[in-house]
Design an enzyme around this catalytic site. Sequence first.
Site, PDB file in Angstrom:
ATOM      1  N   LYS A  81      16.596   4.813 -58.050  1.00 46.79           N
ATOM      2  CA  LYS A  81      16.068   6.179 -58.011  1.00 46.79           C
ATOM      3  C   LYS A  81      16.284   6.772 -56.624  1.00 46.79           C
ATOM      4  O   LYS A  81      16.088   6.096 -55.602  1.00 46.79           O
ATOM      5  CB  LYS A  81      14.582   6.164 -58.367  1.00 46.79           C
ATOM      6  CG  LYS A  81      13.949   7.543 -58.443  1.00 46.79           C
ATOM      7  CD  LYS A  81      12.492   7.424 -58.850  1.00 46.79           C
ATOM      8  CE  LYS A  81      11.806   8.776 -58.910  1.00 46.79           C
ATOM      9  NZ  LYS A  81      10.385   8.661 -59.326  1.00 46.79           N
ATOM     10  N   SER A 156       9.234  11.738 -62.785  1.00 46.65           N
ATOM     11  CA  SER A 156      10.313  12.078 -61.897  1.00 46.65           C
ATOM     12  C   SER A 156      11.472  11.069 -61.925  1.00 46.65           C
ATOM     13  O   SER A 156      12.519  11.324 -61.343  1.00 46.65           O
ATOM     14  CB  SER A 156       9.787  12.183 -60.459  1.00 46.65           C
ATOM     15  OG  SER A 156       9.263  10.948 -60.010  1.00 46.65           O
ATOM     16  N   SER A 180       5.426   9.012 -63.248  1.00 46.13           N
ATOM     17  CA  SER A 180       6.866   9.224 -63.123  1.00 46.13           C
ATOM     18  C   SER A 180       7.753   8.101 -63.636  1.00 46.13           C
ATOM     19  O   SER A 180       8.968   8.275 -63.719  1.00 46.13           O
ATOM     20  CB  SER A 180       7.221   9.517 -61.659  1.00 46.13           C
ATOM     21  OG  SER A 180       6.734  10.779 -61.285  1.00 46.13           O
TER      22      SER A 180
END
Length: 472
Positions: A81, A156, A180
Site C-alpha cells: 500500500k 483506503s 481501511s
Amino acid sequence: MDTELAFTPATEIRRMIAAGEISSVELTELFYRRIDELNPQLSAYLALCPDQALADARAADEAVRRGDTLGPLHGIPISIKDLELTRDVTTTLGSAIFRDRVPEIDSIVVERVKAAGAIILGKTNTPEFGQSGTTENLVSEPCRNPWNTDYTPGGSSGGAAAALAAGLCTLATGSDGGGSIRIPSSFSGVTGIKPSHGRVPRYGGYGGPAVNHFSQSGPMSRTVADTALLLQVLAGPDSRDPNTMTDTPPDYTAALEGGVEGWRVAWSDDWGYAAVDPEVVQVTRAAAQVFQEMGAIVEEAAPEIEGDPFPAFSTVFGTASYTSNIDLYPDRRDELTHYVRATYDAASEYSAADLSRALAYVDRHKRRFADFFDTYDLLLTPAMAVTAFPIGEHPTTIAGRSVDPWWGYLPFTFPINMSGQTAASVPCGFSAAGLPIGLHLVGPAGAEGRVLRAMAAFEDAQPWSQHRPPVS
C-alpha cells in the site's frame, strides 16, 4: 494456466517455488503481464518497480538452486500500500504533493516483507493520506472495483483489494485507521484483518511524529491461510514504535485449526444505532447462522454504544493526521484533496478541551468493548452497511434513514479502531447485483489467532476463493 497460477494461494506458491515447480521470475513476469493488461481498467497500482522485482526474483531462484534456507514468503509477489515508505520506490501517500518522492528508507512493514523473501511488485492506490473509505485522489484515476468498474473497491486500501481480487498479486499489505482494510475487503470480495492496536509496529509511514491512536498495518489476501501467513511476518514488537505490543505473537497458521464448537458468539445487525441495507443484513445473518451450524452458541447481543461514536473518532483521527502534516496546512491547502482539506479545516479549530473530551469517550468505549468479551468469544456483524456503490456517489440514505455520506456506510469498522481490538472481514455472499458482501468478525485485543480460527472455520464451511470478478 497463467490465470490459475495468478489466483493460486500464497501457501501453495511458496511450496511450488521451494520444490522448483515454478520460478519466482516466471511468476513475477506473469503478474507484470497481467498488470499491463488489467491495471488500466482498475488503477490498482500507483507505481511499479519491475527492474528491482525481477532482480530480486532471480536472486530468489538462485537461493532455491543453492539449497539455502528460505523465508516464509520466499519468491512470492506482493503489493505494498502506498502509505508505506519504500526505499528507492516512489511513495506518494496518495497525494499530488508527494507525486515524485522517492524515500531513502523502508517502513517496518516493508523491511519485514523483504526479510521474509517476498518480491515487491509495486505500490497500490490509496486516497490521500488514507483519509477516505473510497480510493480517489489527485495522483491517478479513481481506483475501480473488478466486480463492476463503475463502482468503488472501497478504501483506503482500495488498490490492494482491487489488485488481489483481479489476480494482480498473490498477497497485499494494507492499513486500517477506521476500516481501511475491512471496507475494501468487503466491497471487493477479499479477506483482510485489522490487528489489535500495536500488534504490527508502525514506523516509516506518512507525515511527522504524531500519536497513533487508531491505525494498524495488516495483511490482505484471498484465503484465510494466506492472511495468517502474512500476519506472522508483519506482527511482533519493534522499539521504534512506542505503542507496539511487547509479547511474541503466537503461531497464526497453527491457530487456524480447531473450529468454533462451544464458542459463545454474539451477533448484531446494527449495534443499536446503525442503518444497514436489508440485503446486507439478510446475507450476513445467514452467515452468522453458519456458526450455529458449526457448533457455536449464537446470541443477539452487542456492546453498548454511547450515543454517536463518530464525533469522538473524527476528533482524534483528524487531530493526529493534521498534526502529522501540519507543515502542509495552510500553506499548501489548495493542493490537497477536498476531503483532506475538510479534515484539516476542522482539526485546526479543535481545542485541547475538544481533544480531551474525545479521548475520554474513547477510554469509556474501550472499557465497554473489553467488558463485552468477558462474556463472548466472538462478535459478528455486517462488515459494511451497504455493498460497493458507484464512484463518487456515497450513500446519503440507507434503509430509509439519512446517513452521513462519509461514514454512514461503515458504522461497524471505526468503533473497533477506537476500541483497539482485532477485527476482520471475510467474504460471505453476493448481492442480487453480483457485488460481494463481507462478514465482520471481532475479537478481544490480542486475539488475532481466535479471529483467524473463526475465519478459517467459516471458509471451510462456505468456500469463496473460487469466485473471480469479471475483470480478472
